[in-house]
Scaffold this motif. Structure first.
Motif, PDB file in Angstrom:
ATOM      1  N   ALA A 194       0.811  -1.221   0.000  1.00 43.14           N
ATOM      2  CA  ALA A 194       0.000   0.000   0.000  1.00 43.14           C
ATOM      3  C   ALA A 194       0.843   1.269   0.000  1.00 43.14           C
ATOM      4  CB  ALA A 194      -0.930   0.000   1.214  1.00 43.14           C
ATOM      5  N   LEU A 195       2.137   1.142   0.277  1.00 43.79           N
ATOM      6  CA  LEU A 195       2.989   2.314   0.448  1.00 43.79           C
ATOM      7  C   LEU A 195       3.143   3.171  -0.819  1.00 43.79           C
ATOM      8  CD1 LEU A 195       4.666   3.889   2.482  1.00 43.79           C
ATOM      9  CD2 LEU A 195       6.611   2.398   1.947  1.00 43.79           C
ATOM     10  N   PRO A 196       3.329   2.599  -2.013  1.00 44.36           N
ATOM     11  CA  PRO A 196       3.502   3.453  -3.189  1.00 44.36           C
ATOM     12  C   PRO A 196       2.346   4.420  -3.417  1.00 44.36           C
ATOM     13  CG  PRO A 196       4.151   1.211  -3.696  1.00 44.36           C
ATOM     14  CD  PRO A 196       3.516   1.173  -2.343  1.00 44.36           C
ATOM     15  N   ASP A 197       1.119   3.946  -3.343  1.00 45.48           N
ATOM     16  CA  ASP A 197      -0.034   4.820  -3.555  1.00 45.48           C
ATOM     17  C   ASP A 197      -0.132   5.879  -2.462  1.00 45.48           C
ATOM     18  OD1 ASP A 197      -0.800   3.607  -5.899  1.00 45.48           O
ATOM     19  OD2 ASP A 197      -2.248   2.264  -4.953  1.00 45.48           O
ATOM     20  N   LEU A 198       0.195   5.495  -1.227  1.00 42.68           N
ATOM     21  CA  LEU A 198       0.146   6.462  -0.140  1.00 42.68           C
ATOM     22  C   LEU A 198       1.191   7.558  -0.343  1.00 42.68           C
ATOM     23  CD1 LEU A 198      -1.055   7.335   2.554  1.00 42.68           C
ATOM     24  CD2 LEU A 198       0.584   5.846   3.710  1.00 42.68           C
ATOM     25  N   LEU A 199       2.402   7.181  -0.710  1.00 38.04           N
ATOM     26  CA  LEU A 199       3.451   8.169  -0.941  1.00 38.04           C
ATOM     27  C   LEU A 199       3.060   9.167  -2.024  1.00 38.04           C
ATOM     28  CD1 LEU A 199       6.722   5.993  -0.833  1.00 38.04           C
ATOM     29  CD2 LEU A 199       5.966   7.660   0.865  1.00 38.04           C
ATOM     30  N   SER A 200       2.359   8.691  -3.037  1.00 37.74           N
ATOM     31  CA  SER A 200       2.018   9.558  -4.175  1.00 37.74           C
ATOM     32  C   SER A 200       1.035  10.663  -3.794  1.00 37.74           C
ATOM     33  CB  SER A 200       1.438   8.721  -5.319  1.00 37.74           C
ATOM     34  OG  SER A 200       0.168   8.199  -4.981  1.00 37.74           O
ATOM     35  N   SER A 201       0.432  10.586  -2.603  1.00 38.16           N
ATOM     36  CA  SER A 201      -0.501  11.622  -2.174  1.00 38.16           C
ATOM     37  C   SER A 201       0.203  12.789  -1.479  1.00 38.16           C
ATOM     38  CB  SER A 201      -1.569  11.026  -1.245  1.00 38.16           C
ATOM     39  OG  SER A 201      -0.992  10.535  -0.052  1.00 38.16           O
ATOM     40  N   TYR A 202       1.530  12.716  -1.352  1.00 38.08           N
ATOM     41  CA  TYR A 202       2.323  13.789  -0.744  1.00 38.08           C
ATOM     42  C   TYR A 202       3.179  14.452  -1.820  1.00 38.08           C
ATOM     43  CZ  TYR A 202       0.876  11.560   3.582  1.00 38.08           C
ATOM     44  OH  TYR A 202       0.122  11.037   4.599  1.00 38.08           O
ATOM     45  N   ASN A 203       3.801  15.585  -1.460  1.00 36.55           N
ATOM     46  CA  ASN A 203       4.645  16.252  -2.457  1.00 36.55           C
ATOM     47  C   ASN A 203       6.100  16.422  -2.043  1.00 36.55           C
ATOM     48  OD1 ASN A 203       4.142  18.577  -0.711  1.00 36.55           O
ATOM     49  ND2 ASN A 203       2.243  18.859  -1.895  1.00 36.55           N
ATOM     50  N   VAL A 204       6.458  16.169  -0.781  1.00 35.56           N
ATOM     51  CA  VAL A 204       7.861  16.196  -0.357  1.00 35.56           C
ATOM     52  C   VAL A 204       8.102  15.056   0.638  1.00 35.56           C
ATOM     53  CG1 VAL A 204       9.716  17.492   0.765  1.00 35.56           C
ATOM     54  CG2 VAL A 204       8.044  18.704  -0.648  1.00 35.56           C
ATOM     55  N   LYS A 235       8.142  25.180  -3.446  1.00 36.74           N
ATOM     56  CA  LYS A 235       7.923  26.372  -4.278  1.00 36.74           C
ATOM     57  C   LYS A 235       8.214  26.075  -5.749  1.00 36.74           C
ATOM     58  CE  LYS A 235      10.543  29.147  -1.835  1.00 36.74           C
ATOM     59  NZ  LYS A 235      11.279  30.367  -1.398  1.00 36.74           N
ATOM     60  N   ASN A 236       9.217  25.238  -5.991  1.00 35.96           N
ATOM     61  CA  ASN A 236       9.586  24.888  -7.364  1.00 35.96           C
ATOM     62  C   ASN A 236       8.736  23.758  -7.940  1.00 35.96           C
ATOM     63  OD1 ASN A 236      11.600  26.814  -7.304  1.00 35.96           O
ATOM     64  ND2 ASN A 236      13.193  25.363  -6.670  1.00 35.96           N
ATOM     65  N   GLU A 237       7.797  23.240  -7.127  1.00 34.77           N
ATOM     66  CA  GLU A 237       6.966  22.101  -7.535  1.00 34.77           C
ATOM     67  C   GLU A 237       7.844  20.968  -8.091  1.00 34.77           C
ATOM     68  OE1 GLU A 237       3.648  23.164  -9.972  1.00 34.77           O
ATOM     69  OE2 GLU A 237       2.853  24.593  -8.502  1.00 34.77           O
ATOM     70  N   ALA A 238       8.892  20.687  -7.318  1.00 36.41           N
ATOM     71  CA  ALA A 238       9.899  19.724  -7.783  1.00 36.41           C
ATOM     72  C   ALA A 238       9.402  18.289  -7.657  1.00 36.41           C
ATOM     73  CB  ALA A 238      11.179  19.891  -6.976  1.00 36.41           C
ATOM     74  N   SER A 239       9.825  17.473  -8.586  1.00 36.41           N
ATOM     75  CA  SER A 239       9.606  16.022  -8.519  1.00 36.41           C
ATOM     76  C   SER A 239      10.594  15.363  -9.457  1.00 36.41           C
ATOM     77  CB  SER A 239       8.167  15.654  -8.900  1.00 36.41           C
ATOM     78  OG  SER A 239       7.895  16.026 -10.244  1.00 36.41           O
ATOM     79  N   LEU A 240      10.805  14.074  -9.281  1.00 36.84           N
ATOM     80  CA  LEU A 240      11.695  13.345 -10.181  1.00 36.84           C
ATOM     81  C   LEU A 240      10.950  13.027 -11.468  1.00 36.84           C
ATOM     82  CD1 LEU A 240      13.025  12.769  -7.281  1.00 36.84           C
ATOM     83  CD2 LEU A 240      14.129  10.863  -8.446  1.00 36.84           C
ATOM     84  N   THR A 241      11.633  13.221 -12.587  1.00 41.98           N
ATOM     85  CA  THR A 241      11.022  12.907 -13.873  1.00 41.98           C
ATOM     86  C   THR A 241      10.926  11.394 -14.047  1.00 41.98           C
ATOM     87  OG1 THR A 241      13.118  12.803 -15.069  1.00 41.98           O
ATOM     88  CG2 THR A 241      12.068  14.981 -14.846  1.00 41.98           C
ATOM     89  N   LEU A 242      10.131  10.987 -15.010  1.00 37.58           N
ATOM     90  CA  LEU A 242       9.997   9.556 -15.285  1.00 37.58           C
ATOM     91  C   LEU A 242      11.341   8.962 -15.691  1.00 37.58           C
ATOM     92  CD1 LEU A 242       7.801   7.408 -15.241  1.00 37.58           C
ATOM     93  CD2 LEU A 242       7.403   7.832 -17.672  1.00 37.58           C
ATOM     94  N   ALA A 243      12.122   9.725 -16.446  1.00 38.73           N
ATOM     95  CA  ALA A 243      13.447   9.244 -16.863  1.00 38.73           C
ATOM     96  C   ALA A 243      14.362   9.054 -15.660  1.00 38.73           C
ATOM     97  CB  ALA A 243      14.070  10.228 -17.857  1.00 38.73           C
ATOM     98  N   GLN A 244      14.293   9.985 -14.714  1.00 40.75           N
ATOM     99  CA  GLN A 244      15.124   9.875 -13.512  1.00 40.75           C
ATOM    100  C   GLN A 244      14.694   8.697 -12.654  1.00 40.75           C
ATOM    101  OE1 GLN A 244      14.384  13.824 -12.090  1.00 40.75           O
ATOM    102  NE2 GLN A 244      16.234  14.675 -13.028  1.00 40.75           N
ATOM    103  N   ARG A 245      13.404   8.454 -12.593  1.00 36.50           N
ATOM    104  CA  ARG A 245      12.900   7.322 -11.816  1.00 36.50           C
ATOM    105  C   ARG A 245      13.360   6.001 -12.436  1.00 36.50           C
ATOM    106  NH1 ARG A 245       6.601   8.580 -11.358  1.00 36.50           N
ATOM    107  NH2 ARG A 245       6.601   6.680 -10.087  1.00 36.50           N
ATOM    108  N   HIS A 246      13.345   5.940 -13.755  1.00 37.22           N
ATOM    109  CA  HIS A 246      13.790   4.708 -14.418  1.00 37.22           C
ATOM    110  C   HIS A 246      15.313   4.547 -14.324  1.00 37.22           C
ATOM    111  CE1 HIS A 246      10.117   2.956 -15.984  1.00 37.22           C
ATOM    112  NE2 HIS A 246       9.679   4.186 -16.195  1.00 37.22           N
ATOM    113  N   LYS A 247      16.027   5.664 -14.206  1.00 36.09           N
ATOM    114  CA  LYS A 247      17.467   5.579 -13.971  1.00 36.09           C
ATOM    115  C   LYS A 247      17.734   4.935 -12.614  1.00 36.09           C
ATOM    116  CE  LYS A 247      21.867   6.418 -14.602  1.00 36.09           C
ATOM    117  NZ  LYS A 247      22.649   5.661 -15.607  1.00 36.09           N
ATOM    118  N   LEU A 248      16.920   5.292 -11.619  1.00 37.87           N
ATOM    119  CA  LEU A 248      17.029   4.644 -10.316  1.00 37.87           C
ATOM    120  C   LEU A 248      16.799   3.145 -10.432  1.00 37.87           C
ATOM    121  CD1 LEU A 248      15.083   7.087  -7.932  1.00 37.87           C
ATOM    122  CD2 LEU A 248      17.525   6.614  -7.916  1.00 37.87           C
ATOM    123  N   ALA A 249      15.828   2.781 -11.271  1.00 43.14           N
ATOM    124  CA  ALA A 249      15.521   1.360 -11.451  1.00 43.14           C
ATOM    125  C   ALA A 249      16.707   0.611 -12.042  1.00 43.14           C
ATOM    126  CB  ALA A 249      14.294   1.194 -12.346  1.00 43.14           C
TER     127      ALA A 249
END
Length: 382
Positions: free
Chosen positions: A266-276, A347-361
């Motif tokens: 359940a953790l992935p969906d829960l994490l996605s509801s936050y922004n930092v 303030k910058n509405e920062a998040s990891l891009t899909l490419a960066q997430r797949h780089k982690l993978a």
């Protein structure tokens, strides 16, 4: 190849990465069995072949742990006959010990039964940077294991490798860094994050080395500019009452939520509801414990969350492998710096891009982890 995994408590909720590794190795063709002193979470963590080798009970579980660990009487509490039965029945080519206490028990067993089965010893954190500094007998047993030719070692970070050499005298040439992996389900969370309100989340046991006090104090700083900001702490622990008292003291009770446990699924969906996401870990002045790697922070980044970590142990090393302004490092025990980094990401509405997430993978995939362990098994049996 037949591998017998010794995991003292199989499988604890805080040791998901061990369970994932063992099951992945079995899927990759390694004939595996687990031997354990205590079976937990059997329904949610199934495994086909599990042998039970409990240590001898003294009065009750609390006294048993005290006798085994604090009084250092573990060698007299091991059921060596049962261990011999397991070895004779499964006939392992390799014994893989998970955690320092697993190595410690196996050292007593192998010496008593005169065994020198090729062994892989995987250390993970407090078993290196805390236990050896507060338990002399523990350190002596693992130091002796470090001199054995039939044992190789793994750790999840270069930081922990240095600590293993320093605290346990294990030769560096015997230690291989094998990064922990994360489950690919964290890549499936939604890419777009909401930034309507600052919502911060942190995952980890409520113990001193996780530094939650400084995150709560950082929220008080943030409330000057973001009065609706919230913080959710996921994980139970001994400091819960203390931390709840701190939120009352700082008039943050309505803005801080405590969740004792969330299933890993359940953790992935829960994490996605936050922004930092924030991991404000510190080096504990009493136990000397500090972060060895940072699986929770890795999972948050894989979910796309902008992330702030403290300059503690392996956390700095982890984020150095991720080239993105959506991940920041701040000094330990510094609520002002922590608040500043969180505010900047928000303030910058920062998040990891899909490419960066797949780089982690690519860097931290279970396939990479499995391949590294299989290679070490082969080296041990050559």
């Amino acid at each position: 190849m037949r591998v017998l995994h010794y995991i003292p408590n199989f499988s604890m909720s805080t040791e998901t990465f061990i369970y994932d590794q063992v099951t992945a190795l079995e899927k990759a063709g390694i004939e595996s069995a687990v031997v354990t002193a205590k079976r937990v979470n059997e329904q949610s963590r199934p495994f086909e072949l599990v042998y039970f080798c409990p240590i001898k009970t003294v009065i009750n579980e609390r006294f048993t742990q005290a006798f085994a660990l604090r009084l250092q009487l573990l060698p007299y509490m091991i059921d060596y006959k049962r261990w011999q039965e397991v070895i004779d029945e499964f006939k392992p080519d390799v014994v893989h010990c998970h955690t320092g206490n697993g190595v410690k028990t196996w050292m007593h067993v192998s010496e008593k039964l005169n065994l020198n089965i090729p062994t892989l010893a995987s250390l993970h954190g407090s078993d290196v940077n805390s236990e050896p500094l507060i338990r002399a007998k523990y350190r002596a047993v693992l130091k002796k294991a470090g001199s054995k030719d039939f044992i190789k070692w793994t750790v999840p970070s270069e930081f922990l490798k240095r600590k293993t050499v320093e605290n346990l005298d294990v030769p560096g040439k015997k230690i291989t860094v094998v990064h922990n992996s994360f489950n690919s389900m964290f890549l499936s969370t939604k890419q777009e994050k909401s930034f309507d309100t600052l919502n911060i989340v942190s995952v980890g046991r409520l113990i001193n080395c996780k530094g939650h006090e400084f995150l709560i104090r950082a929220l008080a700083v943030l409330h000057k500019d973001y009065p609706n900001a919230t913080l959710t702490l996921i994980g139970g622990g001994e400091l819960k009452e203390h931390l709840q008292g701190l939120t009352d003291q700082l008039a943050l009770t309505k803005h801080v939520k405590f969740i004792d446990m969330v299933s890993h699924q359940a953790l992935p969906d829960l994490l996605s509801s936050y922004n930092v996401y924030a991991q404000p870990s510190i080096r504990d002045d009493v136990t000397f414990q500090e972060e060895s790697f940072g699986v929770a922070a890795l999972e948050a980044m894989a979910s796309g969350l902008a992330t702030v970590v403290s300059e503690c142990g392996g956390l700095t090393e982890l984020v150095s492998l991720v080239d993105t302004p959506a991940v920041k490092v701040v000094p330990q025990r510094d609520p002002e710096s922590l608040a500043g980094a969180i505010a900047e990401l928000y303030k910058n509405e920062a998040s990891l891009t899909l490419a960066q997430r797949h780089k982690l993978a690519e860097l931290f995939s279970i396939d990479m982890n499995t391949a590294s362990i299989k290679r070490l098994y082969s080296e041990l049996t050559q």
